[in-house]
Design an enzyme around this catalytic site. Structure first.
Site, PDB file in Angstrom:
ATOM      1  CG  HIS A   1       3.312  11.011  10.651  1.00  0.00           C
ATOM      2  ND1 HIS A   1       2.165  10.873   9.896  1.00  0.00           N
ATOM      3  CD2 HIS A   1       3.608   9.760  11.095  1.00  0.00           C
ATOM      4  CE1 HIS A   1       1.790   9.600   9.906  1.00  0.00           C
ATOM      5  NE2 HIS A   1       2.637   8.904  10.630  1.00  0.00           N
TER       6      HIS A   1
ATOM      7  CE  LYS B   1       3.652   3.644   6.348  1.00  0.00           C
ATOM      8  NZ  LYS B   1       3.767   4.797   7.280  1.00  0.00           N
TER       9      LYS B   1
ATOM     10  NE  ARG C   1       2.378  12.255   5.093  1.00  0.00           N
ATOM     11  CZ  ARG C   1       2.379  13.222   6.013  1.00  0.00           C
ATOM     12  NH1 ARG C   1       2.441  14.470   5.667  1.00  0.00           N
ATOM     13  NH2 ARG C   1       2.337  12.933   7.296  1.00  0.00           N
TER      14      ARG C   1
ATOM     15  NE  ARG D   1       7.497   7.714  13.432  1.00  0.00           N
ATOM     16  CZ  ARG D   1       6.500   7.139  12.773  1.00  0.00           C
ATOM     17  NH1 ARG D   1       5.851   6.116  13.305  1.00  0.00           N
ATOM     18  NH2 ARG D   1       6.125   7.565  11.602  1.00  0.00           N
TER      19      ARG D   1
ATOM     20  CB  CYS E   1       1.412 -26.361  13.119  1.00  0.00           C
ATOM     21  SG  CYS E   1       0.385 -27.372  14.216  1.00  0.00           S
ATOM     22  CG  MET E   2       6.447 -23.469  10.048  1.00  0.00           C
ATOM     23  SD  MET E   2       8.037 -24.248   9.743  1.00  0.00           S
ATOM     24  CE  MET E   2       8.817 -24.102  11.340  1.00  0.00           C
ATOM     25  CG  ASP E   3       4.376 -26.139   7.624  1.00  0.00           C
ATOM     26  OD1 ASP E   3       5.074 -25.145   7.368  1.00  0.00           O
ATOM     27  OD2 ASP E   3       4.818 -27.187   8.137  1.00  0.00           O
TER      28      ASP E   3
HETATM   29  C1  LIG Z   1       2.635   5.627   7.267  1.00  0.00           C
HETATM   30  C2  LIG Z   1       2.560   7.092   7.118  1.00  0.00           C
HETATM   31  C3  LIG Z   1       1.376   7.706   6.667  1.00  0.00           C
HETATM   32  C4  LIG Z   1       0.077   6.949   6.492  1.00  0.00           C
HETATM   33  O1  LIG Z   1      -0.469   6.670   7.749  1.00  0.00           O
HETATM   34  P1  LIG Z   1      -1.891   5.908   7.878  1.00  0.00           P
HETATM   35  O2  LIG Z   1      -2.185   5.922   9.317  1.00  0.00           O
HETATM   36  O3  LIG Z   1      -1.683   4.535   7.343  1.00  0.00           O
HETATM   37  O4  LIG Z   1      -2.851   6.690   7.055  1.00  0.00           O
HETATM   38  C5  LIG Z   1       1.412   9.066   6.414  1.00  0.00           C
HETATM   39  N1  LIG Z   1       2.544   9.785   6.620  1.00  0.00           N
HETATM   40  C6  LIG Z   1       3.676   9.244   7.094  1.00  0.00           C
HETATM   41  C7  LIG Z   1       4.861  10.084   7.314  1.00  0.00           C
HETATM   42  C8  LIG Z   1       3.717   7.868   7.373  1.00  0.00           C
HETATM   43  O5  LIG Z   1       4.843   7.329   7.846  1.00  0.00           O
END
Ligand SMILES: *Cc1c(COP(=O)(O)O)cnc(C)c1O
Length: 378
Positions: free
Chosen positions: A168, A38, A224, A136, A314-316
Site C-alpha cells: 500500500h 471495508k 484496489r 503501518r 445540536c445533537m438532533d
Molecule cells: C483502504 C485501502 C485501499 C483503498 O484506498 P482508497 O484510497 O480508498 O482507494 C486499498 N488498499 C488498502 C490496503 C487499503 O487499506
C-alpha cells in the site's frame, strides 16, 4: 398510502457505483479490479455496493477484517474476498471455511492462519501484505525471510495456498512523489525474494484509487480502489476524473418559522437575527454525523439554492436561514446536507471546512440516519 421518506437519510446511488467502477476498469487496462468495501463500504452499504460493483465488472472485494468478509458471505456474495487487518486471534477458522483470503503481516499471523487451516481441515488462502514504506500494516523487511521460510513449509504441506503479494502506498495522492517509485522498487524486490524461495504468487497488486487513476504503470495484475468507487476524487485538486458521488446525505425540513429581529438562534445564541427572517429546522445533528464544529460555517441545499446554517449544530437538529423564504420552503421539503447533484454542497466542502478529507465525511452519517439504495437494477 406511501410511507413517508425517512426524516434523515443517506441515499446511495448504485448506478453511480457502477459508473465509477467502469471508469476505474478503463484506467486499470488489463488489470482486474478489486473493489474495497471495508467499513461497510465506506458507509455506503458493503453488500449492496459489492453486488453493484461486481455486476459492473469488478472481480474481487477487499475488506479489513474477517468479520467484514463473513458478513459479505452471509449476504450471499461468492466473489473472492481478501481481508487484510486482523489480530492473530481472529476467527481464521471461519475465514478458511468461507474461502476468504487472509493477508498475513507477520510470522505470528501466518502461524495462526496455518493452525486454523489444520483445524478446518481445509487449505487456507494466504497473501503477503508487505511493508514497502508506509510503515503501518505489512511484513517488515526484517521479518520477511522468516515469513517466507514458514510460508514455504506451509505451501509444501498443502496447508496454505499462496495467492498474492501486495502493498500500500503512502503518497499516492501526489502522483509524482518520489516515494512512489521507491515503494515500487521495494515491492519488486519483495516479489523477487519470494521467488528466490520458490514462492511464486498468483498475482501482485499495489494501486489504490489515486494510483489507479494517475499511475497506470503501477496497475500490475489488479488494482484496489476504494474512495473512487464511491465517486469521490482521491486527488480533488487535480480532477474529478468523471466520477459521480454515490451518497446524498439529506433530511426533511421539520419546521419553518419566523424569527424576529434581534432574537438569538440555537444554544448560546451564537447567531442573532439582524432583521426579521425565516428559518428552517433540519432534523439532523451531531448524533447523526453532522459535526458540531461545522456550526455557522456550512450551507444546506434547500428550496433550490444553498442557504447558510445559523447557530450551533445540536445533537438532533440544526437551523438554516431562509431570509424572506422567496422560494417558499415548507415543512417536509428535502434539505441536502451534501450530495452530488449540480449546486448541492459536496462532501469535499465539509472536508475543507473541517480540515479533513471526504473519506471521513462520508463515514460520518450514523445513528438515526436511514440508508436507502437507488438503482442497481436488482
Ligand atoms: C483502504 C485501502 C485501499 C483503498 O484506498 P482508497 O484510497 O480508498 O482507494 C486499498 N488498499 C488498502 C490496503 C487499503 O487499506
Amino acid at each position: 398510502m406511501n410511507k413517508p421518506d425517512p426524516q434523515v437519510e443517506t441515499l446511495v446511488d448504485l448506478n453511480a457505483i457502477a459508473h465509477n467502477v467502469r471508469i476505474l476498469a478503463e484506467h486499470a487496462g488489463d488489470a482486474a479490479v478489486m473493489v474495497v468495501v471495508k467499513a461497510d463500504g465506506y458507509n455506503h452499504g458493503a453488500a449492496e455496493v459489492a453486488r453493484a460493483a461486481l455486476d459492473a465488472g469488478a472481480r474481487e472485494l477487499g475488506v479489513t477484517t474477517v468479520g467484514e468478509a463473513l458478513q459479505l458471505r452471509a449476504a450471499g456474495i461468492t466473489a473472492p474476498i481478501l481481508c487484510w487487518l486482523n489480530n492473530s486471534d481472529a476467527d481464521f477458522v471461519s475465514a478458511v471455511e468461507a474461502d476468504i483470503e487472509i493477508a498475513t503481516p507477520s510470522v505470528a499471523h501466518l502461524r495462526a492462519v496455518a493452525a486454523a487451516a489444520r483445524e478446518a481441515g481445509k487449505t487456507a488462502i494466504v497473501s503477503l501484505k508487505v511493508d514497502t514504506g508506509l510503515n503501518r500494516n505489512g511484513v517488515s523487511p526484517t521479518e520477511y525471510t522468516a515469513v517466507l521460510e514458514l510460508l514455504k513449509e506451509l505451501v509444501a504441506a498443502g496447508t496454505v495456498r499462496f495467492r498474492a503479494v501486495f502493498s500500500h502506498l503512502a503518497h499516492a495522492d501526489q502522483p509524482h512523489h518520489p516515494t512512489i517509485d521507491t515503494q515500487r522498487d521495494r515491492f519488486l524486490d519483495y516479489i523477487a525474494t519470494a521467488k528466490e524461495y520458490g514462492l511464486e504468487p498468483e498475482l501482485v497488486h499495489l494501486a489504490n484509487s489515486a494510483a489507479t487513476l494517475t499511475r497506470p504503470d503501477l496497475a500490475f495484475d489488479m488494482v484496489r480502489p476504494g474512495i473512487a468507487v464511491y465517486g469521490l476524487s482521491p486527488i480533488p485538486e487535480i480532477s474529478d476524473f468523471g466520477l459521480r458521488p454515490a451518497m446524498t446525505f439529506r433530511a426533511r425540513v421539520a419546521l419553518v418559522k419566523h424569527v424576529a429581529a434581534g432574537e438569538g438562534v440555537s444554544y448560546g445564541h451564537e447567531w442573532i437575527a439582524e432583521r426579521e427572517t425565516v428559518v428552517a429546522l433540519i432534523p439532523a445533528g451531531y448524533a447523526d454525523g453532522v459535526p458540531r464544529t461545522l456550526g455557522g460555517k456550512f450551507e444546506v441545499w434547500v428550496g433550490g439554492e444553498r442557504r447558510p446554517n445559523v447557530g450551533r449544530v445540536c445533537m438532533d437538529q440544526l437551523l438554516v436561514d431562509l431570509g424572506d423564504n422567496a422560494s417558499g420552503v415548507r415543512e417536509g421539503d428535502t434539505a441536502v446536507l451534501f450530495g452530488g447533484a449540480a449546486g448541492e454542497p459536496h462532501a469535499q466542502d465539509w472536508a475543507d471546512i473541517l480540515g479533513t478529507i471526504h473519506y471521513e465525511v462520508v463515514c460520518a452519517p450514523r445513528g438515526r440516519v436511514v440508508r436507502r439504495h437507488l438503482g442497481g437494477d436488482r
